[in-house]
Design a protein around this motif. Structure first.
Motif, mmCIF file in Angstrom:
data_model
loop_
_atom_site.group_PDB
_atom_site.id
_atom_site.type_symbol
_atom_site.label_atom_id
_atom_site.label_comp_id
_atom_site.label_asym_id
_atom_site.label_seq_id
_atom_site.Cartn_x
_atom_site.Cartn_y
_atom_site.Cartn_z
ATOM 1 N N ARG A 1 42.332 23.127 91.251
ATOM 2 C CA ARG A 1 42.411 23.703 89.911
ATOM 3 C C ARG A 1 42.036 22.637 88.895
ATOM 4 O O ARG A 1 42.395 21.467 89.041
ATOM 5 C CB ARG A 1 43.839 24.189 89.662
ATOM 6 C CG ARG A 1 43.959 25.176 88.511
ATOM 7 C CD ARG A 1 43.443 26.535 88.895
ATOM 8 N NE ARG A 1 43.907 27.549 87.980
ATOM 9 C CZ ARG A 1 43.113 28.179 87.105
ATOM 10 N NH1 ARG A 1 41.836 27.880 87.018
ATOM 11 N NH2 ARG A 1 43.620 29.105 86.331
ATOM 12 N N SER B 1 47.957 35.325 91.803
ATOM 13 C CA SER B 1 47.777 33.942 92.239
ATOM 14 C C SER B 1 48.709 33.046 91.441
ATOM 15 O O SER B 1 49.207 33.436 90.384
ATOM 16 C CB SER B 1 46.316 33.501 92.048
ATOM 17 O OG SER B 1 45.989 33.413 90.673
ATOM 18 N N ASP C 1 49.240 28.880 90.051
ATOM 19 C CA ASP C 1 48.874 27.477 89.919
ATOM 20 C C ASP C 1 50.097 26.640 90.268
ATOM 21 O O ASP C 1 51.177 26.837 89.702
ATOM 22 C CB ASP C 1 48.414 27.152 88.496
ATOM 23 C CG ASP C 1 47.025 27.684 88.194
ATOM 24 O OD1 ASP C 1 46.296 28.019 89.142
ATOM 25 O OD2 ASP C 1 46.672 27.768 87.006
ATOM 26 N N ASN D 1 37.988 29.285 91.279
ATOM 27 C CA ASN D 1 39.150 29.321 90.394
ATOM 28 C C ASN D 1 39.040 30.480 89.408
ATOM 29 O O ASN D 1 37.968 30.796 88.906
ATOM 30 C CB ASN D 1 39.249 28.023 89.607
ATOM 31 C CG ASN D 1 39.432 26.836 90.502
ATOM 32 O OD1 ASN D 1 38.813 26.746 91.551
ATOM 33 N ND2 ASN D 1 40.269 25.914 90.084
ATOM 34 N N ASN D 2 40.193 31.085 89.110
ATOM 35 C CA ASN D 2 40.224 32.132 88.081
ATOM 36 C C ASN D 2 40.425 31.538 86.705
ATOM 37 O O ASN D 2 41.096 30.557 86.561
ATOM 38 C CB ASN D 2 41.367 33.111 88.375
ATOM 39 C CG ASN D 2 41.108 33.901 89.642
ATOM 40 O OD1 ASN D 2 39.980 34.307 89.904
ATOM 41 N ND2 ASN D 2 42.140 34.105 90.455
ATOM 42 N N SER E 1 46.037 19.636 91.068
ATOM 43 C CA SER E 1 46.711 20.933 91.050
ATOM 44 C C SER E 1 45.933 21.909 91.925
ATOM 45 O O SER E 1 44.720 21.773 92.121
ATOM 46 C CB SER E 1 46.801 21.474 89.624
ATOM 47 O OG SER E 1 47.547 20.606 88.792
ATOM 48 N N ARG F 1 46.700 31.885 96.589
ATOM 49 C CA ARG F 1 46.681 33.354 96.586
ATOM 50 C C ARG F 1 46.548 33.868 98.012
ATOM 51 O O ARG F 1 46.123 33.139 98.918
ATOM 52 C CB ARG F 1 45.563 33.916 95.719
ATOM 53 C CG ARG F 1 44.158 33.493 96.116
ATOM 54 C CD ARG F 1 43.659 32.351 95.277
ATOM 55 N NE ARG F 1 42.232 32.101 95.447
ATOM 56 C CZ ARG F 1 41.661 30.940 95.134
ATOM 57 N NH1 ARG F 1 42.381 29.954 94.642
ATOM 58 N NH2 ARG F 1 40.367 30.762 95.299
ATOM 59 N N ASN G 1 45.446 26.215 93.209
ATOM 60 C CA ASN G 1 45.693 27.638 92.999
ATOM 61 C C ASN G 1 45.908 28.281 94.359
ATOM 62 O O ASN G 1 45.139 28.051 95.298
ATOM 63 C CB ASN G 1 44.519 28.290 92.269
ATOM 64 C CG ASN G 1 44.774 29.755 91.965
ATOM 65 O OD1 ASN G 1 44.335 30.630 92.688
ATOM 66 N ND2 ASN G 1 45.491 30.016 90.882
#
Length: 288
Positions: free
Chosen positions: A257, A228, A230, A287-288, A201, A205, A203
């Motif tokens: 991710r 952002s 996913d 990553n957030n 996966s 942005r 992310n």
């Protein structure tokens, strides 16, 4: 009675001519030449799949739902492989469909060698869309990539083992800083984003900008705004982005991710009247 019926002929002819002149083209034809060729997505020479000499493959403007022809969906068991040097014609009916998708090869792990591209189905002009027409649109094909040959990766799976960690991420077939998307300040653009990877996966942005999700895989959605997104394997999104920031260059950032090691790839969002290049590390690097 016959005379009355014939009196309608000129009007009927005019109506038919009007419909013919103003009707939308019901057919689109694509011819592909699928070959192997040298590609360098991560700076290393690899054997990849080229469609008409392109990696990734050319976009299809219209696609994709199988109606009375599910036997040609590309999956082994319903669709036989196309032998080298031979031809196969797909016939797809796209009535009442819209949205963002992508295509890829489904046999012999060829997806690890490329052969993928975007499918964009435009709404019919007579059907309203729940957002104003954008000034333009871009397709983004992103995902993980391996430097190993696809046949070597297939052998790993056939041996009962997991694939190794990817070597990098691609954006439209290129690694970091390999692609630029140019926009005009003050205008709104549609980005169609697909995760065409194998295992991971991602992310997504765009530095300094927010994105409004307006469509997911053929369905218009509740229009929420995000910093952002996913995007999981095989998923496709449409987002609207307004170029409402100071005129300069900004990072487009994609990172893995849910992985202990984070891979990142970048492209550039460039304002056509940009006053400066992007500098420094991308924001939200991890990553957030």
């Amino acid at each position: 009675m016959k005379k009355g019926w014939r009196s309608w002929l000129p009007l009927m002819a005019m109506v038919m001519m009007f419909l013919h002149v103003n009707g939308e083209d019901p057919y689109r034809f694509y011819t592909w030449n699928v070959t192997y060729g040298d590609i360098y997505p991560l700076g290393v020479k690899q054997q990849g799949i080229l469609i008409n000499g392109q990696f990734p493959g050319p976009p299809i403007q219209n696609g994709v739902e199988q109606r009375r022809n599910s036997w040609q969906d590309g999956v082994y068991g319903t669709n036989c492989p196309i032998p080298p040097g031979k031809n196969f014609t797909y016939v797809l009916q796209v009535k009442d469909q819209i949205g963002s998708f992508h295509y890829f090869p489904s046999l012999a792990f060829h997806k690890a060698a490329g052969g993928f591209g975007s499918i964009n189905i435009a709404s019919r002009s007579v059907i309203p869309v729940p957002f104003p027409p954008p000034a333009g649109e871009f397709s983004i094909l992103t995902g993980d990539w391996f430097k190993q040959n696809h046949s070597d990766l297939k052998a790993i799976l056939d041996g009962g083992h997991d694939l190794p960690f990817p070597d990098g991420l691609l954006i439209n077939g290129r690694g970091s800083n390999g692609y630029t998307f140019t926009v005009d300040q003050g205008k709104t653009y549609r980005f169609r984003i697909s995760n065409v990877g194998l295992t991971t996966s991602v992310n997504f942005r765009i530095q300094g900008h927010k994105m409004m999700v307006v469509e997911v895989e053929g369905t218009h959605t509740v229009q929420n705004t995000y910093d952002s997104l996913d995007i999981h394997l095989g998923q496709s999104y449409s987002v609207l982005l307004t170029a409402d920031q100071p005129a300069q260059d900004y990072y487009i950032v994609v990172s893995t991710r849910f992985t202990s090691q984070v891979l990142t790839a970048t492209s550039t969002l460039r304002y056509s009247n940009s006053a400066g290049s992007v500098t420094g590390p991308p924001s939200w690097w991890t990553n957030n």
